[in-house]
Design a protein around this motif. Structure first.
Motif, PDB file in Angstrom:
ATOM      1  N   LEU A  13       0.870  -1.171   0.000  1.00 20.73           N
ATOM      2  CA  LEU A  13       0.000   0.000   0.000  1.00 20.73           C
ATOM      3  C   LEU A  13       0.909   1.224   0.000  1.00 20.73           C
ATOM      4  CD1 LEU A  13      -2.802   1.136   0.010  1.00 20.73           C
ATOM      5  CD2 LEU A  13      -2.874   0.879   2.497  1.00 20.73           C
ATOM      6  N   LEU A  14       1.016   1.862  -1.151  1.00 18.94           N
ATOM      7  CA  LEU A  14       1.986   2.940  -1.347  1.00 18.94           C
ATOM      8  C   LEU A  14       1.251   4.268  -1.512  1.00 18.94           C
ATOM      9  CD1 LEU A  14       4.144   1.084  -4.043  1.00 18.94           C
ATOM     10  CD2 LEU A  14       4.314   0.928  -1.548  1.00 18.94           C
ATOM     11  N   ALA A  15       1.517   5.198  -0.624  1.00 14.84           N
ATOM     12  CA  ALA A  15       0.878   6.507  -0.688  1.00 14.84           C
ATOM     13  C   ALA A  15       1.755   7.526   0.000  1.00 14.84           C
ATOM     14  CB  ALA A  15      -0.512   6.475  -0.032  1.00 14.84           C
ATOM     15  N   ARG A  16       1.808   8.721  -0.571  1.00 17.60           N
ATOM     16  CA  ARG A  16       2.610   9.779   0.019  1.00 17.60           C
ATOM     17  C   ARG A  16       2.059  10.158   1.391  1.00 17.60           C
ATOM     18  NH1 ARG A  16       7.199   9.760  -3.021  1.00 17.60           N
ATOM     19  NH2 ARG A  16       6.783  10.158  -5.219  1.00 17.60           N
ATOM     20  N   LEU A 150       1.050  -6.421   5.159  1.00 21.99           N
ATOM     21  CA  LEU A 150       0.823  -5.187   4.410  1.00 21.99           C
ATOM     22  C   LEU A 150       2.058  -4.304   4.509  1.00 21.99           C
ATOM     23  CD1 LEU A 150      -1.506  -3.905   2.787  1.00 21.99           C
ATOM     24  CD2 LEU A 150      -2.210  -2.727   4.886  1.00 21.99           C
ATOM     25  N   ASN A 151       2.700  -4.056   3.377  1.00 22.67           N
ATOM     26  CA  ASN A 151       3.814  -3.102   3.329  1.00 22.67           C
ATOM     27  C   ASN A 151       3.256  -1.701   3.136  1.00 22.67           C
ATOM     28  OD1 ASN A 151       6.007  -4.901   3.569  1.00 22.67           O
ATOM     29  ND2 ASN A 151       5.976  -5.368   1.379  1.00 22.67           N
ATOM     30  N   LEU A 152       3.575  -0.805   4.044  1.00 20.89           N
ATOM     31  CA  LEU A 152       3.132   0.585   3.950  1.00 20.89           C
ATOM     32  C   LEU A 152       4.330   1.469   3.644  1.00 20.89           C
ATOM     33  CD1 LEU A 152       0.922   0.743   7.186  1.00 20.89           C
ATOM     34  CD2 LEU A 152       0.200   0.100   4.884  1.00 20.89           C
ATOM     35  N   SER A 153       4.211   2.320   2.654  1.00 19.93           N
ATOM     36  CA  SER A 153       5.338   3.185   2.312  1.00 19.93           C
ATOM     37  C   SER A 153       4.883   4.351   1.452  1.00 19.93           C
ATOM     38  CB  SER A 153       6.423   2.392   1.576  1.00 19.93           C
ATOM     39  OG  SER A 153       7.524   3.211   1.267  1.00 19.93           O
ATOM     40  N   GLY A 154       5.573   5.485   1.640  1.00 18.41           N
ATOM     41  CA  GLY A 154       5.358   6.614   0.743  1.00 18.41           C
ATOM     42  C   GLY A 154       6.272   6.532  -0.459  1.00 18.41           C
ATOM     43  N   GLY A 155       7.318   5.735  -0.354  1.00 16.03           N
ATOM     44  CA  GLY A 155       8.273   5.551  -1.442  1.00 16.03           C
ATOM     45  C   GLY A 155       9.083   4.298  -1.193  1.00 16.03           C
ATOM     46  N   ILE A 156       8.697   3.215  -1.824  1.00 16.37           N
ATOM     47  CA  ILE A 156       9.293   1.915  -1.504  1.00 16.37           C
ATOM     48  C   ILE A 156      10.617   1.691  -2.224  1.00 16.37           C
ATOM     49  CG2 ILE A 156       8.276   0.502  -3.334  1.00 16.37           C
ATOM     50  CD1 ILE A 156       7.470  -1.482  -1.072  1.00 16.37           C
ATOM     51  N   VAL A 157      10.989   2.590  -3.135  1.00 11.01           N
ATOM     52  CA  VAL A 157      12.272   2.455  -3.839  1.00 11.01           C
ATOM     53  C   VAL A 157      13.107   3.721  -3.638  1.00 11.01           C
ATOM     54  CG1 VAL A 157      11.606   0.774  -5.569  1.00 11.01           C
ATOM     55  CG2 VAL A 157      11.074   3.170  -5.968  1.00 11.01           C
ATOM     56  N   VAL A 392      15.682  24.321   4.774  1.00  5.47           N
ATOM     57  CA  VAL A 392      17.038  24.507   4.259  1.00  5.47           C
ATOM     58  C   VAL A 392      17.846  23.243   4.525  1.00  5.47           C
ATOM     59  CG1 VAL A 392      19.158  25.865   4.361  1.00  5.47           C
ATOM     60  CG2 VAL A 392      16.950  26.989   4.720  1.00  5.47           C
ATOM     61  N   PHE A 393      18.429  22.679   3.482  1.00  5.49           N
ATOM     62  CA  PHE A 393      19.353  21.555   3.648  1.00  5.49           C
ATOM     63  C   PHE A 393      20.760  22.126   3.745  1.00  5.49           C
ATOM     64  CE2 PHE A 393      15.773  19.100   2.067  1.00  5.49           C
ATOM     65  CZ  PHE A 393      15.864  17.945   2.838  1.00  5.49           C
ATOM     66  N   PHE A 394      21.271  22.229   4.980  1.00  4.44           N
ATOM     67  CA  PHE A 394      22.648  22.655   5.190  1.00  4.44           C
ATOM     68  C   PHE A 394      23.593  21.619   4.609  1.00  4.44           C
ATOM     69  CE2 PHE A 394      26.537  23.076   7.713  1.00  4.44           C
ATOM     70  CZ  PHE A 394      26.745  24.450   7.669  1.00  4.44           C
ATOM     71  N   ALA A 395      23.158  20.369   4.613  1.00  3.45           N
ATOM     72  CA  ALA A 395      23.966  19.272   4.071  1.00  3.45           C
ATOM     73  C   ALA A 395      23.049  18.288   3.365  1.00  3.45           C
ATOM     74  CB  ALA A 395      24.732  18.577   5.186  1.00  3.45           C
ATOM     75  N   LEU A 396      23.527  17.733   2.256  1.00  4.61           N
ATOM     76  CA  LEU A 396      22.796  16.701   1.527  1.00  4.61           C
ATOM     77  C   LEU A 396      23.409  15.337   1.829  1.00  4.61           C
ATOM     78  CD1 LEU A 396      22.441  18.397  -1.985  1.00  4.61           C
ATOM     79  CD2 LEU A 396      20.676  18.188  -0.231  1.00  4.61           C
ATOM     80  N   THR A 397      22.664  14.276   1.517  1.00  2.00           N
ATOM     81  CA  THR A 397      23.188  12.910   1.596  1.00  2.00           C
ATOM     82  C   THR A 397      22.770  12.173   0.328  1.00  2.00           C
ATOM     83  OG1 THR A 397      21.237  11.938   2.665  1.00  2.00           O
ATOM     84  CG2 THR A 397      22.896  12.953   4.108  1.00  2.00           C
ATOM     85  N   PHE A 398      23.224  10.930   0.206  1.00  3.67           N
ATOM     86  CA  PHE A 398      22.858  10.124  -0.957  1.00  3.67           C
ATOM     87  C   PHE A 398      21.484   9.474  -0.793  1.00  3.67           C
ATOM     88  CE2 PHE A 398      27.514  10.121  -1.496  1.00  3.67           C
ATOM     89  CZ  PHE A 398      27.596  10.438  -2.841  1.00  3.67           C
ATOM     90  N   ASP A 399      20.954   9.454   0.412  1.00  6.79           N
ATOM     91  CA  ASP A 399      19.733   8.692   0.706  1.00  6.79           C
ATOM     92  C   ASP A 399      18.494   9.537   0.456  1.00  6.79           C
ATOM     93  OD1 ASP A 399      17.886   6.878   1.591  1.00  6.79           O
ATOM     94  OD2 ASP A 399      18.981   6.336   3.402  1.00  6.79           O
ATOM     95  N   LEU A 400      17.638   9.096  -0.471  1.00  2.00           N
ATOM     96  CA  LEU A 400      16.452   9.864  -0.852  1.00  2.00           C
ATOM     97  C   LEU A 400      15.363   9.829   0.218  1.00  2.00           C
ATOM     98  CD1 LEU A 400      14.892  11.457  -3.059  1.00  2.00           C
ATOM     99  CD2 LEU A 400      14.064   9.252  -3.917  1.00  2.00           C
ATOM    100  N   ASP A 401      15.206   8.693   0.898  1.00  2.00           N
ATOM    101  CA  ASP A 401      14.078   8.543   1.814  1.00  2.00           C
ATOM    102  C   ASP A 401      14.070   9.584   2.936  1.00  2.00           C
ATOM    103  OD1 ASP A 401      11.714   7.204   2.856  1.00  2.00           O
ATOM    104  OD2 ASP A 401      13.016   6.431   4.425  1.00  2.00           O
ATOM    105  N   PRO A 402      15.135   9.723   3.738  1.00  2.00           N
ATOM    106  CA  PRO A 402      15.088  10.750   4.785  1.00  2.00           C
ATOM    107  C   PRO A 402      15.000  12.157   4.222  1.00  2.00           C
ATOM    108  CG  PRO A 402      17.272   9.744   4.684  1.00  2.00           C
ATOM    109  CD  PRO A 402      16.365   8.913   3.828  1.00  2.00           C
ATOM    110  N   HIS A 403      15.592  12.373   3.045  1.00  2.00           N
ATOM    111  CA  HIS A 403      15.501  13.687   2.403  1.00  2.00           C
ATOM    112  C   HIS A 403      14.044  14.032   2.116  1.00  2.00           C
ATOM    113  CE1 HIS A 403      15.417  16.485  -1.033  1.00  2.00           C
ATOM    114  NE2 HIS A 403      16.565  16.951  -0.582  1.00  2.00           N
TER     115      HIS A 403
END
Length: 462
Positions: A13-16, A150-157, A392-403
């Motif tokens: 079940l994927l929803a923002r 049931l997998n719940l996610s706003g962004g599973i990839v 404001v992102f003072f720093a970026l990372t490679f990981d999309l999910d926490p961003h």
């Protein structure tokens, strides 16, 4: 969403954020419990979400007031006491404590026949052998003791299509995407030379999906997946992303080049060395932000005070952003602890969002400038949109999910729900010609895969 959860014993079940996954899951749990299709539900989630978000969700709805919720949180004694409450309908636990839960109860005595894996991208590390310990522990009961999953996610990839195999295994035990991760990779991924994250003149070999793989993989899981994209249902606007570029001063640039080329630099009277490529990437991230740890990884774990400043360019850029948006509450995302220390020293009126009280004060408008780490604030926090629309992102990372989770705390969907018709500003402070630019580019690529996944699986209004 409720119909899907009742018609499919196992599915995605994927929803923002803000689309109602939690309340729909409660309705599914309530219906299955009432009909005798479930005995007890277990919700696995990040700590903050397991501790307060799910219990709070029950309190928001009259129709769920009869459901008894029991968080399995706290010390080992507190968790054991929670398990002794056999009158609850739904139990919640954070992912970190799942191995303890499986070991404590035992597979033979496992009482939860229905599982909702909230933020299911946390399962991405699962492999049949080795892999993440938390997902490995869940795999012991996933297909032997659990009837509904049931997998719940706003962004599973969050980091590409390769993240889909593990959550899907918990649904069908590898029927759709391959019995093992190696089978999955061998079928849909090849090899390609790619630029090194730090050395632009060097290349490395990496796995990349074949052009035909995207649609084949998504079509393979479409029958057990339901996605909702807010843009299909509501007139919401995209956040306005504003890159703010800074240039490293000559001395800081020299230290950065030394680190990326020699994996060594001398700064502030300290010899600083990276002992592996991964360590070099982290050191370059720190230098781009303006401060670097001086000790080894082991020393840093014990005492994070060993760091030296390298430059103040990002602090100056943040000051300009604050002046440009004078009087507006602003949320600043940091990554390393030296960044936080320098932010607090430069902006003493700012406050670190670290406790529930801090969160409540920000929601009440008593904090004008807030510093937060995406990993600690990203999941399960609501209400920031009532006072803030600038991040404001003072720093970026490679990981999309926490961003993206961080963006959604004040994002367009939340703004609309709060009744505001205002733009959401997302500033990214980027050090030019550094790893910052690589991370910003990677986030765009990963978001493209994420959006394509949601669009392909989306249920659209008639």
């Amino acid at each position: 969403m409720i119909d899907f959860g009742l018609e499919h014993r196992r599915g995605n079940l994927l929803a923002r954020m803000g689309m109602g996954k939690s309340s729909a899951t409660l309705a599914i749990a309530d219906a299955t419990l009432l009909a005798g299709l479930s005995r007890k539900w277990l919700v696995t989630a990040p700590l903050r979400v397991a501790r307060s978000t799910w219990p709070d969700e029950v309190g928001k709805w009259e129709e769920f007031a009869h459901l008894k919720m029991q968080p399995i949180i706290g010390s080992a004694d507190q968790r054991r006491a929670a398990l002794r409450n056999d009158k609850a309908d739904i139990y919640t636990i954070n992912y970190e404590n799942i191995p303890w839960l499986v070991d404590t109860i035992g597979v033979d005595n496992w009482p939860f026949d229905s599982v909702a894996a909230d933020e299911a991208s946390k399962l991405k590390s699962f492999r049949l052998t080795q892999g993440g310990k938390r997902a490995q522990a869940l795999s012991k009961i996933a297909h032997t003791k659990v009837v509904r999953w049931l997998n719940l996610s706003g962004g599973i990839v969050p980091n590409g299509l390769s993240n889909l195999w593990a959550p899907t295994w918990f649904i069908d035990q590898g029927v759709r995407l391959g019995r093992s991760f190696s089978d999955f990779e061998s079928r849909w991924f090849g090899y390609q030379r790619a630029k090194d994250a730090v050395h632009a003149h060097k290349t490395k070999i990496q796995r990349i999906a074949f052009p035909h793989s995207y649609h084949e993989i998504l079509n393979a899981i479409k029958d057990v997946s339901l996605a909702f994209n807010p843009k299909d249902w509501f007139p919401i606007k995209d956040p306005i992303v504003v890159p703010v570029y800074v240039d490293l001063p000559p001395e800081a640039r020299k230290h950065y080049r030394d680190m990326e080329r020699r994996m060594f630099t001398h700064i502030g009277g300290h010899d600083i060395e990276a002992f592996a490529s991964s360590g070099k990437v982290i050191k370059c991230q720190q230098l781009a932000n303006g401060a670097i740890y001086t000790g080894s990884d082991e020393q840093v774990e014990k005492d994070v005070s060993h760091w030296v400043p390298a430059h103040d360019e990002k602090l100056d850029a943040l000051e300009s952003i604050l002046e440009e948006n004078a009087g507006e509450p602003i949320l600043v995302a940091y990554h390393f602890k030296p960044d936080l220390a320098r932010l607090k020293a430069r902006f003493p009126h700012g406050r670190h969002i670290d406790t529930k009280r801090d969160e409540d004060d920000f929601k009440a408008g008593r904090i004008e400038l807030a510093f937060a780490h995406p990993q600690s604030l990203g999941h399960g926090v609501d209400g920031f949109q009532n006072v803030c629309h600038i991040l404001v992102f003072f720093a970026l990372t490679f990981d999309l999910d926490p961003h993206d989770q961080m963006v959604e705390r004040v994002g367009p969907m939340r703004q609309m729900q709060a009744g505001f018709d205002r733009e959401v500003l997302v500033y990214q402070i980027i050090a030019r010609d550094t790893i910052d630019e690589v991370m910003a580019e990677r986030l765009v690529v990963k978001r493209g895969v994420q959006d394509m996944t949601m669009d392909t699986l989306a249920y659209k209004p008639a």
